[in-house]
Enzyme design. Structure first.
Site, PDB file in Angstrom:
ATOM      1  NE  ARG A 178      45.835  40.255  41.775  1.00  0.00           N
ATOM      2  CZ  ARG A 178      46.298  40.235  40.512  1.00  0.00           C
ATOM      3  NH1 ARG A 178      46.064  41.251  39.690  1.00  0.00           N
ATOM      4  NH2 ARG A 178      46.972  39.214  40.055  1.00  0.00           N
ATOM      5  CB  SER A 228      47.039  34.388  45.528  1.00  0.00           C
ATOM      6  OG  SER A 228      47.368  33.711  44.357  1.00  0.00           O
ATOM      7  CD  GLU A 298      45.462  38.750  45.309  1.00  0.00           C
ATOM      8  OE1 GLU A 298      46.714  38.742  45.190  1.00  0.00           O
ATOM      9  OE2 GLU A 298      44.701  38.289  44.443  1.00  0.00           O
TER      10      GLU A 298
END
Ligand SMILES: Cc1cc2nc3c(=O)[nH]c(=O)nc-3n(C[C@H](O)[C@H](O)[C@H](O)COP(=O)(O)OP(=O)(O)OC[C@H]3O[C@@H](n4cnc5c(N)ncnc54)[C@H](O)[C@@H]3O)c2cc1C
Length: 305
Positions: A178, A228, A298
């Site tokens: 990420r 998420s 995230e």
């Protein structure tokens, strides 16, 4: 920050009324349906216009935030000062050249993935259900199932704050979990080249259908969210830790830990960003107390509280 009428006049003339908004609620432009107003919201039509926008913003000393489809952000309740540049429909072109697809940052991942399938190209099936733009996916190195963007991106064109157009090759993108180089340089990702492999159209479509079915059965897609909420902690799954801590369904105001998938915070109706932040903190504290594992968001938190 008070609104600058001279900037408004110049930006309206440059972009036209359809692509320039003032005091625009970001709740209308994020998949969480949360977020206060951006002073200015601009939809650039192409790279050259984006370059002109940056020059204009610099002349007026107006800060900017770049957004794709708003599917991985929590915009805070007081909104965003300065300009939000949203890479959306006008920059969603795509074309196929051999095993490569060249597309604008505003193209939906889902559409590019389907376009690859129609052209008999494999390697992008993993992205079919991620509700972001191609630019946002490169920025985040989005991934699912058996792949992520780092496996398929070979070139990226950006525009800098000074309005300069730059080209990045694959080995300059600094992809990690990420993570990409663009999280540190503030440039606007404008055009992406993907390299895929030729494959069997039916097998590619079958894989897309399988991933779609798996996603629909496990994720709370019927409720507003930003996917998420937490990054995957090494050696664990955030959703499993949250579930095992007994937090499914936990609610603060309108923000709730999904009862379908504990890794998702959902907006169960009129949630504020403050509700989401309180819930995130509560989950972090309780998971840490039970398992000694620290969870980090995230979702990217932007704007003023
Ligand atoms: C239901 C649901 C399921 C999801 N599933 C997944 C999944 O399986 N895997 C996964 O990785 N993610 C998933 N996500 C999260 C999200 O879709 C991805 O992170 C996606 O790549 C974000 O793209 P976006 O265009 O919406 O970016 P945004 O949310 O608009 O922006 C995210 C960040 O990227 C920056 N950014 C966006 N576009 C540009 C650009 N053109 N130039 C420079 N910076 C830019 C923004 O400044 C921001 O910091 C999911 C989200 C939802 C709501």
């Amino acid at each position: 920050m008070s609104l600058n009428q001279d900037f408004i006049r110049e930006a309206s003339a440059l972009l036209g009324q359809e692509q320039f908004f003032v005091s625009e609620p970001m709740s209308k432009h994020t998949t969480f349906n949360i977020g206060g107003p951006a002073d200015y919201l601009l939809f650039p039509a192409n790279m050259e216009q984006l370059s002109q926008i940056f020059v204009l913003l610099k002349n007026y000393d107006i800060p900017h935030t770049i957004l794709g489809n708003g599917s991985n952000v929590l915009v805070l309740d007081k909104g965003i000062r300065g300009a939000v540049i949203k890479m959306h429909a006008p920059m969603s072109y795509k074309r196929c050249e051999g095993n490569r697809i060249i597309a604008g940052a505003g193209a939906y991942l889902k559409h590019v993935s389907q376009f690859a399938a129609e052209n008999g190209l494999t390697g992008m099936e993993f992205a079919c259900g991620i509700p972001g733009s191609l630019g946002g996916a490169v920025f985040m190195n989005a991934g699912a199932y058996d792949g992520d963007m780092s496996g398929i991106v070979v070139q990226v064109k950006t525009v800098t704050h000074n309005g300069k157009i730059l080209t990045y090759e694959k080995d300059e993108l600094d992809f990690g979990y990420r993570h990409s180089v663009f999280q540190h340089n503030g440039q606007a990702i404008c055009e992406i080249t993907l390299e895929l492999a030729s494959g069997d159209k039916e097998a590619i479509q079958a894989k897309i259908d399988d991933f779609t079915q798996r996603r629909e059965s496990k994720q709370p897609l019927e409720m507003p969210s930003a996917g998420s909420t937490f990054k995957r902690p090494q050696g664990y799954f955030a959703g499993t830790l949250i579930d095992e801590t007994g937090l499914k369904g936990l609610q603060v105001g309108g923000a709730q830990i999904s009862t379908k998938h504990a890794g998702f915070v959902v907006n169960s109706g009129n949630a504020t960003a403050a509700d989401v932040l309180k819930l995130i903190k509560e989950v972090q504290d309780r998971v840490y107390a039970k398992n000694g594992v620290k969870l980090f968001p995230e979702v990217r938190i932007i704007g003023e509280q």
